[in-house]
Design a protein around this motif. Structure first.
Motif, short mmCIF file in Angstrom:
data_model
loop_
_atom_site.label_atom_id
_atom_site.label_comp_id
_atom_site.label_asym_id
_atom_site.label_seq_id
_atom_site.Cartn_x
_atom_site.Cartn_y
_atom_site.Cartn_z
N PHE A 1 16.10 -11.49 136.65
CA PHE A 1 16.43 -11.85 136.29
C PHE A 1 17.93 -12.24 135.54
CE2 PHE A 1 12.18 -13.15 134.49
CZ PHE A 1 12.07 -14.19 135.42
N ASN A 2 18.78 -12.57 136.42
CA ASN A 2 20.36 -12.41 137.02
C ASN A 2 20.99 -13.39 136.34
OD1 ASN A 2 22.89 -10.90 138.41
ND2 ASN A 2 22.63 -12.55 139.94
N PHE A 3 20.97 -13.50 134.71
CA PHE A 3 21.58 -14.44 134.10
C PHE A 3 23.31 -13.93 133.90
CE2 PHE A 3 22.63 -17.28 130.69
CZ PHE A 3 22.08 -18.58 131.24
N SER A 4 23.85 -13.75 135.33
CA SER A 4 25.98 -12.88 135.22
C SER A 4 26.12 -14.36 136.60
CB SER A 4 25.07 -11.84 135.50
OG SER A 4 24.36 -11.43 134.92
N ARG A 5 27.11 -13.62 136.55
CA ARG A 5 28.50 -14.35 137.23
C ARG A 5 27.94 -14.26 138.71
NH1 ARG A 5 33.76 -16.91 137.07
NH2 ARG A 5 33.49 -16.20 134.95
N GLY A 6 27.39 -13.85 139.61
CA GLY A 6 27.00 -13.81 139.90
C GLY A 6 26.02 -14.65 140.65
N ALA A 7 24.99 -15.45 139.57
CA ALA A 7 24.17 -16.81 139.69
C ALA A 7 24.93 -17.63 140.39
CB ALA A 7 23.66 -16.85 138.43
N GLN A 8 26.00 -18.11 140.06
CA GLN A 8 26.94 -19.07 140.06
C GLN A 8 26.61 -20.06 141.45
OE1 GLN A 8 31.01 -19.42 139.86
NE2 GLN A 8 31.24 -22.15 139.66
N LEU A 9 26.65 -19.45 142.65
CA LEU A 9 26.33 -19.74 143.47
C LEU A 9 25.10 -20.94 143.52
CD1 LEU A 9 26.89 -21.16 146.63
CD2 LEU A 9 26.32 -18.45 147.10
N SER A 10 24.03 -19.89 143.42
CA SER A 10 21.99 -21.11 143.35
C SER A 10 22.22 -21.69 141.87
CB SER A 10 21.41 -19.30 143.12
OG SER A 10 22.20 -18.46 144.14
N MET A 11 22.68 -21.14 141.07
CA MET A 11 22.25 -21.96 139.78
C MET A 11 23.55 -22.53 139.51
SD MET A 11 19.82 -20.44 140.10
CE MET A 11 18.84 -21.00 138.67
N GLY A 12 24.22 -23.06 140.06
CA GLY A 12 26.12 -23.63 139.25
C GLY A 12 26.45 -22.91 138.08
N THR A 13 26.76 -23.78 136.94
CA THR A 13 27.60 -23.59 135.79
C THR A 13 26.63 -22.45 134.81
OG1 THR A 13 28.13 -25.58 135.52
CG2 THR A 13 29.94 -24.35 136.25
#
Ligand SMILES: Cc1cc2nc3c(=O)[nH]c(=O)nc-3n(C[C@H](O)[C@H](O)[C@H](O)COP(=O)(O)OP(=O)(O)OC[C@H]3O[C@@H](n4cnc5c(N)ncnc54)[C@H](O)[C@@H]3O)c2cc1C
Length: 497
Positions: A438-450
């Motif tokens: 699971f990727n709860f890092s900055r690169g998640a923004q496009l998929s998951m928003g803020t």
């Protein structure tokens, strides 16, 4: 924009001002940390249902019990995720952080602002337990009036709050432990190579969570002509800088965002003879999309939007390049040894003995040190621990081709995550195990928003992440749980009742 829309533009301070239940000093409050810690225990007890630990143990190749979940990153996101998992009775967990205790994330290290940039009422670490909130922690020590009087939270207080949160919740963090690599292993486990002061160790887990922050899916962005200079002549805002050594020196800083401003101010305050701060844009944009996006719909449900809408939103957000907060501007403006060069770029640099010669669009400048506030590059191939799997991880460019006028190569490299932050495989069937990462890092923004990039999202992002992890832990063992139910049905435990 219609009047109705204009009225809705979220303006949180004025919304809160109308609600006196938030500001009534007569309401019961803890008057010391000891009292508050008792309240934390009590509140957790009140909402503890269900209490059974339930994750089925799995044995690792070395005979130990594999961790249910390992979280990489002991910053605020990792800590809140660990608490979220414990509340769901996922007990056999571990957090790893490469830094010593207290130096996780920016607050006690490279964060050179005086206060948090977000407003003090932005919370979420509490995951709904009132006594765990930053405000409860603050008021227990300094009182209600001090909370009211404080404009923004000093960053040191935030770091102390995180240390308290970790202690009071007894979160299992292993410091000075860097995840160097990971790979799929026997029995559906993930093997982790962890670099420690005692050498490399192997651990095993069922689910792996990256909560690795702003640099977690890439690296620092270094201008090529600066990278070619001797290393002692330049630093990135993320680096350790000995500001005391800059007294009497000439310092050049490039960047128009808050970190560039804070680094320039820190150098000037440390007694640098001259500090010059350069930024490309002549006018900095005061609109901050993170502030705009602080409402439940956007924070909680961005990830539910169609793919092209998420792309359009994030692409637009990235075009904002917001200016630093007002207090950061004021800090910079108050320093007589700091000059701002607005609308100026650097075009080249060379070393001349112990100084850097910068060619800028407003002339030639000479400095003893230059600091880059040039942000980060999003690219999982640049992360040591991810590089071996980089070709297996689905990226946005694999999933979506935007129209010509919406192209953005940096965003196209972002991991294309599943609905609960899980990596997805680029080619179906090649690496199904990636869904356990699971990727709860900055690169998640496009998929998951803020949800994964700052405080305003934690309240929404962590429960969603925890839900996804728990869901996999249960569904993957459905047959075993069913067998267990049959054994239980035939056992004394049932017939005795
Ligand atoms: C200077 C600065 C100021 C900010 N101010 C605000 C603000 O005021 N309000 C707001 O909402 N947001 C702010 N942010 C954005 C965001 O809240 C922070 O970046 C925050 O630190 C994110 O928390 P995190 O736990 O996700 O990541 P981090 O706090 O960065 O923690 C991640 C941790 O993981 C560690 N790590 C990384 N890779 C590995 C590995 N392979 N093995 C072991 N450990 C690893 C890192 O060293 C780090 O300690 C700010 C960001 C910066 C950089």
């Amino acid at each position: 924009m219609t009047a109705e829309h204009a009225a809705f533009m979220p303006d949180v301070p004025s919304l809160l001002a109308g609600d006196d239940t938030l500001t009534d000093p007569e309401l019961p409050v803890a008057r010391s940390l000891a009292q508050l810690e008792a309240m934390v225990k009590r509140e957790l007890d009140l909402v503890r249902y269900p209490i059974k630990s339930w994750v089925l143990p799995k044995i690792a190749p070395d005979g130990s019990r594999a961790f249910d979940v390992v979280i990489v990153g002991g910053g605020q996101s990792g800590l809140a995720t660990a608490f979220g998992l414990k509340r769901e009775r996922v007990d056999h967990i571990l957090l790893l952080d490469e830094n010593p205790p207290g130096q996780e994330g920016p607050w006690g290290t490279y964060g050179r602002m005086r206060t948090l940039r977000s407003e003090k009422y932005v919370g979420g670490m509490d995951l709904g337990i009132p006594s765990l909130s930053i405000r409860a922690w603050f008021e227990a020590q300094y009182g209600f009036r001090a909370w009211e009087a404080m404009a923004k939270l000093p960053k040191q207080l935030w770091a102390r709050y995180l240390a308290w949160y970790r202690r009071v919740l007894d979160l299992p963090v292993r410091n000075a432990a860097r995840l160097a690599g990971f790979r799929p292993d026997a029995n559906g486990l993930i093997a982790l190579d962890v670099a420690t002061p005692d050498g490399m160790q192997t651990l095993w887990c069922r689910k792996l969570v990256f909560a690795t922050g702003i640099e977690g899916n890439g690296t620092r962005n270094i201008l090529p002509f600066i990278a070619a200079l001797p290393r002692h002549l330049w630093a990135h805002t993320h680096d350790t800088v000995d500001f005391a050594k800059l007294a009497g020196k000439r310092v050049g800083v490039i960047g128009g965002a808050a970190s560039a401003f804070d680094n320039a101010a820190s150098a000037a305050e440390a007694g640098a003879a001259e500090v010059h701060l350069f930024h490309r844009r002549a006018e900095l944009n005061p609109a901050n999309p993170v502030a705009w996006g602080q409402f439940n719909g956007f924070l909680a449900h961005f990830a539910d939007l169609p793919i092209e809408v998420r792309w359009r939103f994030t692409n637009h957000i990235h075009s904002f390049k917001p200016a630093p907060p007002a207090e950061t501007f004021d800090r910079v403006a108050s320093l007589p040894n700091l000059t701002r060069h607005a609308g100026v770029s650097w075009t080249d640099a060379r070393a001349a003995g112990d100084e850097v010669v910068i060619e800028a669009t407003d002339g030639t400048h000479r400095f003893d040190l230059v600091i880059l506030g040039t942000g980060y590059i999003l690219d999982v191939t640049l992360r040591d621990e991810m590089r071996p799997h980089a070709d297996l991880i689905a990226l946005w460019r694999d999933a979506y081709t935007p129209p010509e006028h919406e192209q953005n190569p940096n965003l196209a490299r972002a991991p294309y995550l599943g609905s609960h932050f899980e990596f997805q495989e680029k080619r179906p069937g090649e690496a199904p195990w990636l869904r356990s990462v699971f990727n709860f890092s900055r690169g998640a923004q496009l998929s998951m928003g803020t949800m994964a990039i700052g405080l305003s999202g934690i309240k929404f992002g962590v429960p969603r992440l925890v839900h996804g992890v728990c869901r996999q832990l249960f569904v993957e063992d459905a047959d075993l749980f069913q067998d267990g139910m049959k054994v239980w049905q035939a056992s004394d435990a049932v017939t005795e009742k």
